[in-house]
Design an enzyme around this catalytic site. Sequence first.
Site, short mmCIF file in Angstrom:
data_model
loop_
_atom_site.label_atom_id
_atom_site.label_comp_id
_atom_site.label_asym_id
_atom_site.label_seq_id
_atom_site.Cartn_x
_atom_site.Cartn_y
_atom_site.Cartn_z
N SER A 1 0.76 -1.18 0.02
CA SER A 1 -0.02 0.13 -0.09
C SER A 1 0.99 1.24 -0.21
CB SER A 1 -0.87 0.00 1.14
OG SER A 1 -1.86 0.96 1.19
C1 LIG Z 1 -1.69 2.84 -4.24
S1 LIG Z 1 -2.80 2.11 -2.80
C2 LIG Z 1 -4.17 3.15 -2.77
C3 LIG Z 1 -3.51 4.58 -2.32
C4 LIG Z 1 -4.91 5.38 -1.77
N1 LIG Z 1 -5.87 5.68 -2.80
C5 LIG Z 1 -4.36 6.43 -1.06
O1 LIG Z 1 -4.85 7.75 -1.41
O2 LIG Z 1 -3.49 6.41 0.08
C6 LIG Z 1 -3.56 0.62 -3.56
C7 LIG Z 1 -4.32 -0.05 -2.56
O3 LIG Z 1 -4.99 -0.95 -3.07
C8 LIG Z 1 -5.52 -1.87 -2.33
N2 LIG Z 1 -5.96 -3.19 -2.77
C9 LIG Z 1 -5.44 -4.15 -3.40
N3 LIG Z 1 -6.22 -5.06 -3.92
C10 LIG Z 1 -7.46 -4.62 -3.48
C11 LIG Z 1 -8.66 -5.12 -3.73
N4 LIG Z 1 -8.93 -6.35 -4.19
N5 LIG Z 1 -9.83 -4.59 -3.38
C12 LIG Z 1 -9.82 -3.27 -2.83
N6 LIG Z 1 -8.55 -2.87 -2.55
C13 LIG Z 1 -7.45 -3.34 -3.02
C14 LIG Z 1 -4.34 -2.16 -1.45
O4 LIG Z 1 -4.27 -2.72 -0.20
C15 LIG Z 1 -3.83 -0.70 -1.46
O5 LIG Z 1 -4.05 -0.10 -0.08
#
Ligand SMILES: C[S@@+](CC[C@H](N)C(=O)[O-])C[C@H]1O[C@@H](n2cnc3c(N)ncnc32)[C@H](O)[C@@H]1O
Length: 387
Positions: free
Chosen positions: A90
């Site tokens: 993340s």
């Molecule tokens: C780049 S980060 C997101 C950044 C966030 N929007 C912020 O402002 O901090 C990507 C996120 O997608 C989540 N993620 C991965 N697979 C996912 C899924 N199947 N459903 C929902 N979230 C997911 C990860 O846990 C991670 O926290």
Amino acid sequence: MNTTTTQPGWAHHARDLAALLRDRGDLVSPEWVDAFAAVPRHVFVPTVFEQDAGGVWREWAAADDWERVYSTRTLVTALGDGGGYPEPVSSSTNPELMARMLETLDVRDGHRVLEIGTGTGYNAALMSHRLGDRNVYSVDVDDRLVELARDRLAEAGYTPTVVAVDGEDGLSEHGPYDRIIATCAVPSVPRAWADQLAPGGEVLVDLKLATSAGNLVHLHRTADGGLEGRFLPRMATFMLMRHLHATAAPQAAAAVVGARRERTTIAPAMPWQTEPVVWFLAQLHGLPEGVRHGAILDPGTRQPVAATLSAPDGSRARIDLANNTVTETGGTALWEPVEAAYARWVDAGRPGWDRLGVTVASDGVNRVWLDDPAIGHAWPWSRSGRH
Ligand SMILES: C[S@@+](CC[C@H](N)C(=O)[O-])C[C@H]1O[C@@H](n2cnc3c(N)ncnc32)[C@H](O)[C@@H]1O
């Protein structure tokens, strides 16, 4: 707000960041400039992980370096197990990219937005500032992240609905949504997202058919309940969507069988780096699922001397950078799809991302098209998601 958010100092950093994004043209609407100036990013990234020159992950505290927190950097906030090595799971996305995405999303007052990938909660806070808490819904597959994000959102004064679920299913109980924004990449656009969009709704997501093979695509709901739209001109990459009960990691590649074949190529040796559209199109020209790209480094200079492709069936391709020689082994000719995609791409006038678009039809037949969905050249495609 507690003392963290009222600490003197952060407000002018946030204002400077908002002004920078406006001056660069990433932000154009005053409402989003206000949001970036008002939301305390440091609350959402109290601790950040960064790799040092030796590749070791080091931790630093936001309170020690607000300049870095209020900069156009992606800040890694959680590490997971990447097969024995720590791997980011993340992060708070680079605000420059977030700004461009939020502007592209074209939200209006009163719009209801679903975010897939809450992560730190920073983007949910920006959207809550712009649209109001009751119009913002955000989901993350990781319940620990969701809990932290909820607390930090409250600390910063925002209370959007944040839920721990797999975002591939959307969040049907609160739909329909006017906009869906995903901050993790998907190998195919989930059907649930189209179903949970209101008429006139839009989706913005990083569609990656394979590693490095895709880009952000801006899709509009069509009259028949499908989705259609174009890729954004600038390349962006998000971490891939993960699933809690994912099938086992792919097995080690099978032993190589078949004769060794050698020839030269005129296709770019590392299209994933130099011509990502070609690499994307190669997936549509028959490259099997699960093919990994890599590089062989010169032990002295640590510079690449060859590019490699490896498939789950044990097939391999090696492309020597010095003389463009392709050496292939195994039952599947991995370089042929790259060459076919390259020839098609040259023939089409070397299109950038903005000439390519995607149709996700309600009958499940998906297409990538060139220039015009009705008359342009089209490639059918399918990639498996979780289901
Ligand atoms: C780049 S980060 C997101 C950044 C966030 N929007 C912020 O402002 O901090 C990507 C996120 O997608 C989540 N993620 C991965 N697979 C996912 C899924 N199947 N459903 C929902 N979230 C997911 C990860 O846990 C991670 O926290």
